[in-house]
Write an enzyme that holds these catalytic residues in place. Sequence first.
Site, PDB file in Angstrom:
ATOM      1  N   ASN A 169      48.461  62.610  42.900  1.00 10.79           N
ATOM      2  CA  ASN A 169      49.157  61.359  42.589  1.00 10.79           C
ATOM      3  C   ASN A 169      48.205  60.238  42.165  1.00 10.79           C
ATOM      4  OD1 ASN A 169      48.766  62.115  45.442  1.00 10.79           O
ATOM      5  ND2 ASN A 169      49.197  59.962  45.859  1.00 10.79           N
ATOM      6  N   CYS A 343      51.467  54.461  48.399  1.00  7.20           N
ATOM      7  CA  CYS A 343      51.651  54.567  49.841  1.00  7.20           C
ATOM      8  C   CYS A 343      50.426  54.086  50.603  1.00  7.20           C
ATOM      9  CB  CYS A 343      51.968  56.005  50.217  1.00  7.20           C
ATOM     10  SG  CYS A 343      53.172  56.738  49.135  1.00  7.20           S
TER      11      CYS A 343
HETATM   12  N1  PLP Z   1      53.746  63.838  47.383  1.00  6.81           N
HETATM   13  C1  PLP Z   1      53.157  63.173  46.365  1.00  6.81           C
HETATM   14  C2  PLP Z   1      52.094  63.871  45.572  1.00  6.81           C
HETATM   15  C3  PLP Z   1      53.546  61.874  46.062  1.00  6.81           C
HETATM   16  O1  PLP Z   1      52.950  61.229  45.053  1.00  6.81           O
HETATM   17  C4  PLP Z   1      54.553  61.252  46.840  1.00  6.81           C
HETATM   18  C5  PLP Z   1      54.931  59.847  46.593  1.00  6.81           C
HETATM   19  O2  PLP Z   1      54.195  59.057  46.033  1.00  6.81           O
HETATM   20  C6  PLP Z   1      55.150  61.994  47.874  1.00  6.81           C
HETATM   21  C7  PLP Z   1      54.721  63.287  48.115  1.00  6.81           C
HETATM   22  C8  PLP Z   1      56.239  61.408  48.707  1.00  6.81           C
HETATM   23  O3  PLP Z   1      57.438  61.345  47.977  1.00  6.81           O
HETATM   24  P1  PLP Z   1      58.600  60.365  48.477  1.00  6.81           P
HETATM   25  O4  PLP Z   1      58.188  58.996  48.089  1.00  6.81           O
HETATM   26  O5  PLP Z   1      59.814  60.819  47.739  1.00  6.81           O
HETATM   27  O6  PLP Z   1      58.723  60.566  49.929  1.00  6.81           O
END
Ligand code: PLP
Length: 409
Positions: A169, A343
Amino acid sequence: MRKFEYNKYIEKRKEEKIMKIRYFDNAATTRVKDEVLNEMLPYFSEQYGNPSSLYSIGRSAKKKVEEARKKVANLINCNPNEIYFTGCGSESDNTAIKGIAYANKNKGKHIITSKIEHPAVLHTCQMLEKHGFNVTYLDVDKDGIVNLEQLRNSIRNDTILISIMYANNEIGTIQPIAQISRIAKMYNIIFHTDCVQACGNVQIDVKKMGIDMLSMSGHKLYAPKGIGALYVRNGIEFEKFMDGGHQEKNKRGGTENVPGIIGLGKACELTNINLANHMKHLQELRDYYIQQVEEKIPYVYLNGSRKKRLPGNANFSFKFIEGESLLLNLDAKGICASSGSACTSGSTEPSHVLTAIGLDRDIAQASLRVTFGEDNTKEDVDYLVENLIEVVNKLRSMSPEYNEFVRNK
Ligand code: PLP
């Protein structure tokens, strides 16, 4: 039925002279597409039945949920009965990892993942460690790619799960998924991949790639927040994560988020139709941006692999600058980007991903992630680069390290 039209909304903002927002943070979230929203709208207040109810508006909701399941399955080439709807990508990751860990704890308690996973995977693994599981966190190279030799060497008799993300991400690096799944198969280990950033941006075929479990999230592919899906290959047993009613084949209790599911289904259908064009569009913008930044701004470093990266991701470190200051200055110009994963922003610690690829603290904290989406144009990139040059020059002129560097040159 009132329909939403994005272009009319933009026109209204122009008339009211509200600053245009240039959005380059599509890895954090995407705009819900008009077609997606319009498909969802009746299921809030007209066709609001519970899919478990037997009367007509309940049956109609159930039918739409099953249609959506087919559309999601089509996007990744699996059977509809291998798709479980969840509340988000994080829930899909949690369900996959805890579900396999608890269902197989008598076989073994060892899990392999990587150091650059999203917190939805990393924190889930850390939680399992507190409950007696062992986790190996694989290193990555300077591009962010896992070392396959280290993966092979980490496998033990009690390894029950390998969970490696499809694409990162923050830096957009794409992992050698087919090779990882081949190794997992060789040792009869279940392979899960967090596909939250990849779904909707690259072609995914779980059969061809040998993927056993896959997580995705609606809000990264132009569907709303609060809806996700988990693919589990038929034949794989996993413990349910949410106790409750019999929904989702008794694996995820809770009345279905019908409008969200319909939105995810529609977004997957649209992705399926237009993926090649979408990828080409993002790639052109990304490559143009990378070329412009490298040509016009000195002392910049592209983080992540140049070739094996998501089509819409560009992550640069701008030496002598704090990523957070860059963000705030760009925000004042109507530009939305990110200095790390959405996040983790807000925390002052350098990103665990940038540290894992070997960046020192200063360079890791000087990063700016730009992630393009379908609404972006070349003119948007020109605006971004023009403002970036101005902001970078301003911030560097105020930096004692930069001034000293220039004096000593
Ligand atoms: N996994 C990855 C690689 C992400 O980029 C994200 C969110 O940014 C998530 C999991 C979590 O997804 P969600 O926001 O739908 O909980």
